[in-house]
Design an enzyme around this catalytic site. Structure first.
Site, mmCIF file in Angstrom:
data_model
loop_
_atom_site.group_PDB
_atom_site.id
_atom_site.type_symbol
_atom_site.label_atom_id
_atom_site.label_comp_id
_atom_site.label_asym_id
_atom_site.label_seq_id
_atom_site.Cartn_x
_atom_site.Cartn_y
_atom_site.Cartn_z
ATOM 1 N N CYS A 125 0.727 -1.144 -0.162
ATOM 2 C CA CYS A 125 0.205 0.033 0.125
ATOM 3 C C CYS A 125 0.890 1.296 -0.184
ATOM 4 O O CYS A 125 0.811 2.248 -0.892
ATOM 5 C CB CYS A 125 -0.947 -0.215 1.219
ATOM 6 S SG CYS A 125 -1.958 1.449 1.321
ATOM 7 N N CYS B 235 -1.758 1.708 -3.164
ATOM 8 C CA CYS B 235 -2.648 3.071 -2.705
ATOM 9 C C CYS B 235 -2.039 4.258 -2.690
ATOM 10 O O CYS B 235 -2.157 5.396 -3.444
ATOM 11 C CB CYS B 235 -3.283 2.819 -1.479
ATOM 12 S SG CYS B 235 -3.425 1.014 -0.638
ATOM 13 N N LYS C 41 0.047 5.343 -5.999
ATOM 14 C CA LYS C 41 -0.985 5.285 -7.105
ATOM 15 C C LYS C 41 -1.904 6.469 -6.754
ATOM 16 O O LYS C 41 -2.034 7.364 -8.073
ATOM 17 C CB LYS C 41 -1.868 4.097 -6.959
ATOM 18 C CG LYS C 41 -2.740 3.930 -7.997
ATOM 19 C CD LYS C 41 -4.141 4.466 -7.733
ATOM 20 C CE LYS C 41 -4.879 3.896 -6.529
ATOM 21 N NZ LYS C 41 -5.238 2.624 -6.434
ATOM 22 N N TYR D 170 -9.141 -3.090 -11.681
ATOM 23 C CA TYR D 170 -9.068 -1.926 -11.236
ATOM 24 C C TYR D 170 -8.022 -1.375 -11.360
ATOM 25 O O TYR D 170 -7.543 -0.161 -11.718
ATOM 26 C CB TYR D 170 -9.845 -1.589 -9.929
ATOM 27 C CG TYR D 170 -8.611 -2.040 -8.572
ATOM 28 C CD1 TYR D 170 -7.683 -0.958 -8.131
ATOM 29 C CD2 TYR D 170 -8.698 -3.228 -8.124
ATOM 30 C CE1 TYR D 170 -7.162 -1.207 -7.085
ATOM 31 C CE2 TYR D 170 -7.843 -3.526 -7.123
ATOM 32 C CZ TYR D 170 -6.816 -2.596 -6.416
ATOM 33 O OH TYR D 170 -6.226 -2.741 -5.537
ATOM 34 N N GLU E 136 -7.025 1.832 -13.616
ATOM 35 C CA GLU E 136 -6.383 3.177 -12.760
ATOM 36 C C GLU E 136 -5.217 3.785 -13.630
ATOM 37 O O GLU E 136 -4.784 4.909 -13.775
ATOM 38 C CB GLU E 136 -6.290 2.748 -11.306
ATOM 39 C CG GLU E 136 -7.276 2.778 -10.565
ATOM 40 C CD GLU E 136 -7.153 2.444 -9.217
ATOM 41 O OE1 GLU E 136 -7.921 2.463 -8.210
ATOM 42 O OE2 GLU E 136 -5.965 1.934 -8.736
ATOM 43 N N HIS F 92 -27.059 21.669 -1.891
ATOM 44 C CA HIS F 92 -27.003 22.328 -3.094
ATOM 45 C C HIS F 92 -26.216 23.517 -3.354
ATOM 46 O O HIS F 92 -25.954 24.040 -2.414
ATOM 47 C CB HIS F 92 -28.622 22.631 -3.378
ATOM 48 C CG HIS F 92 -28.715 23.179 -4.775
ATOM 49 N ND1 HIS F 92 -28.856 22.402 -5.815
ATOM 50 C CD2 HIS F 92 -28.960 24.516 -5.301
ATOM 51 C CE1 HIS F 92 -29.048 22.896 -6.888
ATOM 52 N NE2 HIS F 92 -29.239 24.226 -6.527
ATOM 53 N N GLU G 26 -25.935 15.425 -3.852
ATOM 54 C CA GLU G 26 -27.281 15.566 -3.582
ATOM 55 C C GLU G 26 -28.083 14.779 -4.293
ATOM 56 O O GLU G 26 -29.261 14.154 -4.125
ATOM 57 C CB GLU G 26 -27.814 17.053 -3.619
ATOM 58 C CG GLU G 26 -27.831 17.527 -5.243
ATOM 59 C CD GLU G 26 -28.084 18.943 -5.071
ATOM 60 O OE1 GLU G 26 -29.264 19.411 -4.684
ATOM 61 O OE2 GLU G 26 -27.569 19.796 -6.132
#
Ligand SMILES: Cc1cc2nc3c(=O)[nH]c(=O)nc-3n(C[C@H](O)[C@H](O)[C@H](O)COP(=O)(O)OP(=O)(O)OC[C@H]3O[C@@H](n4cnc5c(N)ncnc54)[C@H](O)[C@@H]3O)c2cc1C
Length: 452
Positions: free
Chosen positions: A47, A52, A55, A182, A186, A441, A446
């Protein structure tokens, strides 16, 4: 530590100092256990060093490049983004060095004996370091993680893997990514944003086959619009040398400056002494564990990527902490619930998901019980810049009460939006609960509470 033949006693020996191993060691030490942890490489494992963290740093650089493009579209005097990779990497590696230093300080403060060595089981309660020193403990945690897997095709040695990507000092002009999981998605996305001409070769009919099919399809559209070439249903059979230093895929064309395999990972169980201790592995080499992270051998446990559970850092950490709580903290029922784990693909735009896809929900609950809700929109920044990229948010609800069983989001900001909604899903909220919540908003988030 020195001395061949020396034996030292602990309550816990952890093999591997990545996400899972560190978490097990820290939590056990908090409970007062005497802990030793073996790690031959940099602290933090995949990681921190080749996953992670670096990356995400590259993803952030790519996002900035994208924002510079949008800025130019909106009237800012911004030229084409160019990145001095070497300078950026200096920042990235400084950040990582700080993590290493922080782990070292925490290990010292917790009184954990950190041994810079590989370890192997001699028996269920004895781990041997490379210098022959033996560490004995009532409990051993295997946390040795995994490494990239190359396919066995002719010329595979000409291809690179994700570990090599983190050694790049410039964007390759033309790059092929083999694999649509993934990691492939990525790397393709961020290299495309940072100026590479990217071609993806995907064995199946679409990328991200574990994820919602419509979101994956939308992401493919976005990739194509941004100039990434996608070859689906394409099983790459060979790599070969092309003109100059280039590498050809299946003998086609002029060749690529780099070919990256993102074709899965394999667990680090070789030479770990599993047979000596009687620890079983599955056909893929993963350590077999039960729901308590226990192997079939009393006192030997495993967490993280070396097992066949969800291969994510927070999963390894959560499993390790619960294991240590159970073994040393007196929490007899501590174990990780592997359901509804949220995750983000750091693509461009990102894709975030938690819970069941609609297909899986139908398998489990029957078609009539499953209801899907969707919001298909352009976020404000892309609409202002008149860029075609569209976001797609989906809810999967189950039963008459419309319990939210899946949340699937593709669009800018979803990497940060999902975490709170994942808590809500885990707590069993319904569609009405979302609709009862006043929207914020104007945001993309939302849309989750306004979905019809
Ligand atoms: C490119 C990439 C991107 C990723 N991105 C993400 C992300 O965004 N989010 C996310 O959650 N996850 C991500 N992951 C997955 C994540 O990195 C892993 O799930 C996580 O690191 C697993 O932790 P671990 O402790 O099981 O193993 P690791 O972190 O791999 O640690 C294992 C450690 O054990 C050591 N070791 C191996 N053998 C021995 C031995 N015999 N003796 C002693 N030590 C040994 C290794 O040196 C290593 O340091 C990514 C992975 C990759 C490859």
């Amino acid at each position: 530590m020195a001395g061949d033949g020396q034996e030292l006693d602990f309550d816990l020996v952890v093999i591997g100092g990545g996400s899972g191993g560190l978490a097990a060691a820290f939590r056990a030490a908090e409970h007062g256990a005497r802990v030793a942890m073996l790690e031959p490489g940099e602290l933090g494992g995949t990681c921190v060093n080749a996953g992670c963290v670096p990356k995400k740093a590259m993803w952030l650089a790519a996002r900035i490049a994208g924002d510079i493009g949008l800025a130019a579209q909106l009237g800012f005097a911004a030229g084409a983004p160019t990145l001095d990779w070497c300078e950026f990497i200096t920042h990235r590696q400084r950040y990582i060095a700080n993590i290493h230093a922080s782990y070292r300080r925490r290990l010292d403060a917790a009184g954990i004996v950190a041994v810079s060595s590989r370890g192997r089981l001699v028996d269920a309660h004895t781990v041997e370091c490379v210098d022959g020193v033996r560490l004995r403990a009532a409990h051993v945690v295997l946390a040795t993680g995994g490494r990239p897997r190359r396919p066995s095709i002719p010329g595979a040695e000409l291809g690179l893997v994700s570990d090599d990507f983190f050694q790049f000092t410039a964007a390759p002009a033309r790059v092929a990514i083999i694999g649509g999981g993934y990691i492939g998605v990525e790397l393709a996305g961020l290299l495309g944003m940072l100026g590479s001409e990217v071609t993806m070769f995907v064995r199946g009919p679409r990328v991200l086959h574990h994820f919602d099919a419509e979101l994956a399809g939308r992401l493919q559209e976005n990739y194509r619009q941004s100039g990434i070439a996608l070859h689906l249903d394409r099983d790459v059979r060979a790599l070969s040398r092309g003109p100059g230093d280039s590498v050809c895929v299946d003998g086609d064309g002029e060749g690529f400056d780099a070919v990256l395999f993102a074709t899965g990972r394999r667990p680090n169980t070789d030479g770990l002494g599993l047979e000596a201790a009687g620890v079983e592995t599955d056909a893929g080499g993963h350590v077999c564990i039960d729901a308590w992270q226990d192997t079939g051998v009393e006192g030997v446990h495993a967490v993280g990527d070396v097992t066949d559970r969800v291969a994510l850092t927070p999963v390894a950490i959560a499993a390790a902490r619960r294991l240590a709580d159970r073994l040393f903290g007196g929490v007899a029922d501590a174990k990780l619930d592997y359901e509804d784990i949220p995750t983000v693909v750091f693509s461009h735009p990102p894709l975030a998901t938690v819970g069941l896809t609609a297909d899986r929900a139908r398998e489990l609950h029957g078609s009539d019980a499953v209801h899907e809700y969707r919001a298909d929109f352009r976020d404000m920044l892309h609409a202002l810049a008149d860029v075609p990229q569209r976001s797609l948010f989906k809810l999967v609800c189950v039963g008459a009460e419309r319990r939210v069983a899946g949340i699937h989001l593709l669009g800018e900001g979803v990497d940060e939006i999902l975490q709170g909604f994942a808590v809500a899903l885990k707590k069993g909220i319904t569609l009405d609960d979302l609709r009862d919540t006043v929207a914020i908003h104007p945001t993309s988030a939302e849309e989750v509470v306004l979905m019809r």
